[in-house]
Design an enzyme around this catalytic site. Structure first.
Site, PDB file in Angstrom:
ATOM      1  N   GLY A   1      -8.430  21.683 -33.712  1.00 39.42           N
ATOM      2  CA  GLY A   1      -8.786  20.414 -34.264  1.00 39.42           C
ATOM      3  C   GLY A   1      -8.854  20.702 -35.646  1.00 39.42           C
ATOM      4  N   LEU A   2      -9.195  21.964 -36.110  1.00 37.93           N
ATOM      5  CA  LEU A   2      -9.528  22.311 -37.646  1.00 37.93           C
ATOM      6  C   LEU A   2      -8.256  22.136 -38.581  1.00 37.93           C
ATOM      7  CD1 LEU A   2     -11.743  25.497 -37.788  1.00 37.93           C
ATOM      8  CD2 LEU A   2     -12.017  23.116 -38.759  1.00 37.93           C
TER       9      LEU A   2
ATOM     10  N   ASP B   1     -17.021  35.412 -34.139  1.00 40.23           N
ATOM     11  CA  ASP B   1     -16.303  34.065 -34.333  1.00 40.23           C
ATOM     12  C   ASP B   1     -17.236  33.077 -33.220  1.00 40.23           C
ATOM     13  OD1 ASP B   1     -14.486  35.164 -35.709  1.00 40.23           O
ATOM     14  OD2 ASP B   1     -13.015  35.598 -34.498  1.00 40.23           O
TER      15      ASP B   1
ATOM     16  N   ASP C   1       0.761  -1.302   0.090  1.00 39.14           N
ATOM     17  CA  ASP C   1      -0.103   0.062  -0.115  1.00 39.14           C
ATOM     18  C   ASP C   1       0.681   1.126   0.087  1.00 39.14           C
ATOM     19  OD1 ASP C   1      -2.145  -1.318  -0.056  1.00 39.14           O
ATOM     20  OD2 ASP C   1      -2.872  -1.029   1.985  1.00 39.14           O
TER      21      ASP C   1
END
Length: 513
Positions: free
Chosen positions: A409-410, A274, A36
């Site tokens: 991501g684009l 935007d 542990d």
């Protein structure tokens, strides 16, 4: 208990360790077997602390079970006191040691150690880490805190931050600044950086700011009842919640509300053209109850997302999370099984996930962008820089954290989209050497299975052909899930068993009408 490769919460003694590690002058003697001691790594490797947790283990082995493990605990407790000379001790058993029923609390009372020794009764097989932290802090406060005269100036206590918490260090700094702007000083921050002496004077404050209900609500309720200190109910994560928090503090303290929002950069984006790029993005939220409830409000009211699913792993917060889900018209997922979470995400196909470190892994597997909003987290979410979640700067940090996976991501999508292009594929070489690059060999066209005859009967299981899968990847990731679902529904309704490129575009034309 069950065997798993991931758990959202550890056993309760890990929660007790989080409290002990956050404090100073406190030592935790843990009756535990050799194995542990793994918990040390949580703090030194993941949180990157510069010191080990103030925990001493009895580390009994299998051969010790044939002798008296109680004597081993007593000797370990005495050694820990002699070596570290703490202001107070907490004692308890790990989940494994609980089975041998040595009663560390009872034994410690008979030893005559001249400092407060606080026994912990943490049911390892019924409760988990957050309960362990909450119960440990409650027992410390109940033992050490006493009623006393209030400070002349209006002060408060910040309660709830612990070691291994999600941005707890920076949240303390942010809230201290917000309260200072209103003329309110901080009396004690606890458990983080507090000593037992600090806990003893916690009753001098006029009220408590409950930062994290998971780890301090029991103590907050006790202090309200026994010390006459009201506590705040609003967790200031997000712009709206921060303003509500300021109003609540002003009402409790009897001062004028004040918020310096000159540093706030989220609302201007919400008003800009935007921001329409984000409007209606489908998001799924999962984590601890406090952060999920706060994130859901931000997602819907401040970012314009559509919340399609939410849930939490700590059952103590199940009731408020379920109530919130009803307000959103969805069903809450209350589970500590990451496979259930993955199944729900796969079924909902959101355009973004807001979750824990586990949801980050799930997002990678499913090709869905993810931002982390809640513990448990890995080393990258314990940054050296100032990066709170609460208050004005916290809203800015959240804005960056959530928007970047969608915006960046684009770019990633464009790279993938042109990956097979004659000029940009992997075998083409550098683009500025294009005239000298070897001409790529034309790949053999993959044989296409004959299309299944259309069937007007019941829906059938559909299979994507390789060329259709490639074409699907050219669709931007943030609408790809919707395109996949629509195409599969279109094919299933018409009895088409295999989806080709033609089927994909027929479905697109059908849903565009």
């Amino acid at each position: 208990m069950k065997l798993t490769v991931w758990t959202y919460e550890g056993p309760p003694h890990v929660g007790a360790m989080r409290v002990a590690t956050g404090m100073k002058g406190l030592h935790y003697v843990l009756h535990a077997p050799q194995g542990d001691t793994y918990a040390d790594l949580l703090f030194t490797m993941i949180e990157r602390r510069d010191h080990r947790p103030p925990v001493t283990y009895t580390t009994f082995q299998a051969r010790d079970l044939g002798s008296d493990t109680a004597d081993l605990f007593k000797q370990t407790l005495q050694d820990a006191y002699d070596r570290f000379q703490p202001e107070a001790l907490i004692v308890g058993a790990s989940c494994t040691a609980e089975l041998i029923q040595d009663d560390p609390g009872g034994m410690s009372e008979t030893m005559g150690i001249p400092i407060p020794v606080i026994p912990l009764e943490l049911p390892s097989y019924q409760r988990k880490e957050n309960f362990g932290a909450d119960e440990t802090f409650f027992q410390i406060v109940r033992t050490l805190a006493k009623p006393m005269a209030r400070t002349k100036q209006i002060t408060c206590n910040l309660i709830g931050p612990t070691a291994l918490g999600f941005r707890h260090r920076d949240d303390i700094t942010e809230l201290t600044g917000l309260l200072s702007d209103m003329g309110i000083s901080v009396n004690v921050v606890a458990p983080m950086d507090a000593t037992p002496t600090d806990i003893a004077r916690i009753g001098a404050a006029h009220f408590n700011v409950l930062m994290y209900p998971e780890t301090a609500e029991t103590a907050a309720r006790w202090m309200e009842r026994e010390l006459g200190q009201p506590y705040t109910k609003t967790v200031p994560i997000g712009v709206g919640a921060t303003r509500d928090f300021i109003a609540e503090v002003a009402q409790i303290a009897g001062v004028a509300p004040y918020l310096d929002d000159s540093r706030l950069r989220l609302p201007w984006y919400s008003r800009s053209v935007d921001s329409t790029y984000l409007t209606g993005k489908r998001v799924f939220l999962f984590g601890d109850g406090t952060h999920v409830i706060a994130a859901a409000r931000i997602a819907r009211d401040e970012m314009g997302f559509e919340v399609v699913g939410l849930g939490c792993y700590n059952r103590e917060m199940a009731r408020p999370v379920r109530a919130l889900a009803r307000d959103f018209g969805i069903e809450a997922l209350i589970t500590d099984d990451y496979l259930e979470v993955e199944s729900r995400i796969e079924a909902l196909q959101p355009e973004m996930i807001l979750g824990t470190q586990m949801e980050r892994h799930i997002g990678k597997r499913l090709g869905i962008p993810c931002a982390v909003i809640s513990a448990p987290v890995h080393v990258q979410d314990f940054p050296a820089r100032y990066s709170p979640q609460m208050g004005v700067e916290g809203a800015n940090v959240i804005f960056d954290t959530w928007v970047h996976p969608l915006v960046m991501g684009l770019e990633e999508h464009l790279l993938h989209m042109f990956r097979d292009d004659f000029e940009f594929h992997d075998a083409a070489g550098p683009s500025h050497h294009g005239g000298h690059s070897p001409k790529p060999q034309a790949a053999e066209p993959a044989p296409q299975a004959a299309p299944q005859p259309e069937n007007t009967g019941t829906s059938v299981e559909v299979v994507w052909l390789a060329d259709a899968e490639r074409e699907l990847k050219k669709i931007p990731f943030f609408v790809r899930g919707k395109a996949r679902r629509n195409t599969e529904t279109f094919a299933s309704e018409r009895g088409v068993g295999e989806i080709s490129v033609d089927t994909l575009y027929e479905a697109k034309a059908h849903y565009a009408r």
